[in-house]
Design a protein around this motif. Structure first.
Motif, short mmCIF file in Angstrom:
data_model
loop_
_atom_site.label_atom_id
_atom_site.label_comp_id
_atom_site.label_asym_id
_atom_site.label_seq_id
_atom_site.Cartn_x
_atom_site.Cartn_y
_atom_site.Cartn_z
N SER A 61 0.73 -1.01 0.01
CA SER A 61 -0.14 -0.02 -0.18
C SER A 61 0.78 1.30 -0.14
O SER A 61 2.04 1.20 0.58
CB SER A 61 -0.90 -0.03 1.09
OG SER A 61 -1.54 -1.16 1.35
N ASP A 63 -0.56 4.43 0.96
CA ASP A 63 -1.05 5.22 2.01
C ASP A 63 -1.19 4.67 3.38
O ASP A 63 -1.00 3.34 3.70
CB ASP A 63 -2.57 5.63 1.73
CG ASP A 63 -3.46 4.41 1.75
OD1 ASP A 63 -3.53 3.62 0.97
OD2 ASP A 63 -4.17 4.53 2.66
N GLY A 66 -3.80 2.01 4.49
CA GLY A 66 -3.51 1.00 3.86
C GLY A 66 -2.46 -0.02 4.29
O GLY A 66 -2.43 -1.01 4.38
N MET A 67 -1.59 0.96 4.63
CA MET A 67 -0.16 0.02 5.07
C MET A 67 -0.54 -0.63 6.52
O MET A 67 -0.10 -1.83 6.91
CB MET A 67 1.08 1.01 5.33
CG MET A 67 1.56 1.67 4.16
SD MET A 67 2.94 2.72 4.53
CE MET A 67 3.23 3.51 2.76
N GLU A 70 -2.69 -3.74 6.01
CA GLU A 70 -1.92 -4.66 5.64
C GLU A 70 -0.85 -5.28 6.57
O GLU A 70 -0.82 -6.58 6.70
CB GLU A 70 -1.12 -4.20 4.32
CG GLU A 70 -1.28 -4.98 2.84
CD GLU A 70 -0.28 -4.19 2.04
OE1 GLU A 70 0.69 -5.05 1.67
OE2 GLU A 70 -0.44 -3.15 1.48
#
Ligand code: G3P
Length: 216
Positions: A61, A63, A66-67, A70
């Motif tokens: 990811s 952003d 998102g990181m 994940e």
């Protein structure tokens, strides 16, 4: 200095562990893709079961949210997993959140002391300065590693330095001399580190001398 293998190749990892010198593994999307179109989670879990220490694998990811999402998933894959987060602004935010959740972060794609000190301040367990890539553009990658080591040591911070993007045995030698906690090395460099022509000549001479007298 500990040695990690910078690969996702199972055979190479097994061999490195069998040699008794590899205590961890680092991967990234490029390294994983070298193994073909694999089941990512299955491959990383297998690596984690072979290696005694930390296994770093990277988020894709771009952003922060998102990181984090994940990384939370990846962190469930194994006890010894470490999530690689890039040294961007978004990565810094993600690192701060993950560190508070006790998810180990390897702050990667680090090319300066400033990036490393920010990663350490946000709570990253590891920072990974990329030595070879700095050398490639005419900078001194090992100087950056030395600066980071000195900084962390001076302020007695717990973050560990992984000298990464290692290209040859001389890099390992320098990393050890300047006090990097870890060097993550490609498989071919690991094999090169043990090589010395005088060792080969010496082994042959011992056998020849023995056989001259003791041989049939
Ligand atoms: O550990 C980082 C490393 O995988 C990057 O190496 O050779 O692609 O610069 P390299």
């Amino acid at each position: 200095m500990e040695l990690f293998l910078d690969t996702a190749n199972i055979e190479h990892i097994r061999y490195g562990v069998r040699l008794g010198v590899v205590t961890g593994v680092t991967t990234n999307p490029s390294i994983i893709s070298r193994e073909g179109k694999v089941d990512y989670q299955k491959l990383v879990k297998e690596i984690c079961s072979i290696v005694p220490g930390p296994v770093s694998t990277e988020v894709l990811s771009l952003d922060a949210q998102g990181m984090v999402t994940e990384a939370r998933e990846i962190a469930k894959w194994a006890e010894n997993i470490v999530v690689k987060i890039p040294a961007s602004l978004e990565g810094l935010q993600a690192t701060a959140v993950l560190a508070k959740e006790n998810i180990k972060v390897n702050f990667t794609l680090c090319f300066s002391l400033n990036q490393a000190l920010l990663g350490a301040a946000a709570g990253a367990a590891f920072v990974s300065p990329f030595v070879g890539r700095l050398d490639d553009i005419g900078e001194d990658g090992m100087e950056v590693v030395a600066d980071i080591v000195e900084y962390l040591d001076y302020y007695q911070l717990p973050t560990q330095v992984i000298a990464a993007s290692i290209r040859h045995p001389q890099h390992c030698l320098t990393a050890a001399e300047i006090g990097a906690h870890i060097a993550t090395v490609p498989y071919n460099v690991l094999l090169q580190m043990i090589q010395h022509p005088l060792t080969d000549i010496g082994i042959k001479r011992f056998v020849d001398d023995w056989n001259k007298v003791m041989g049939a």
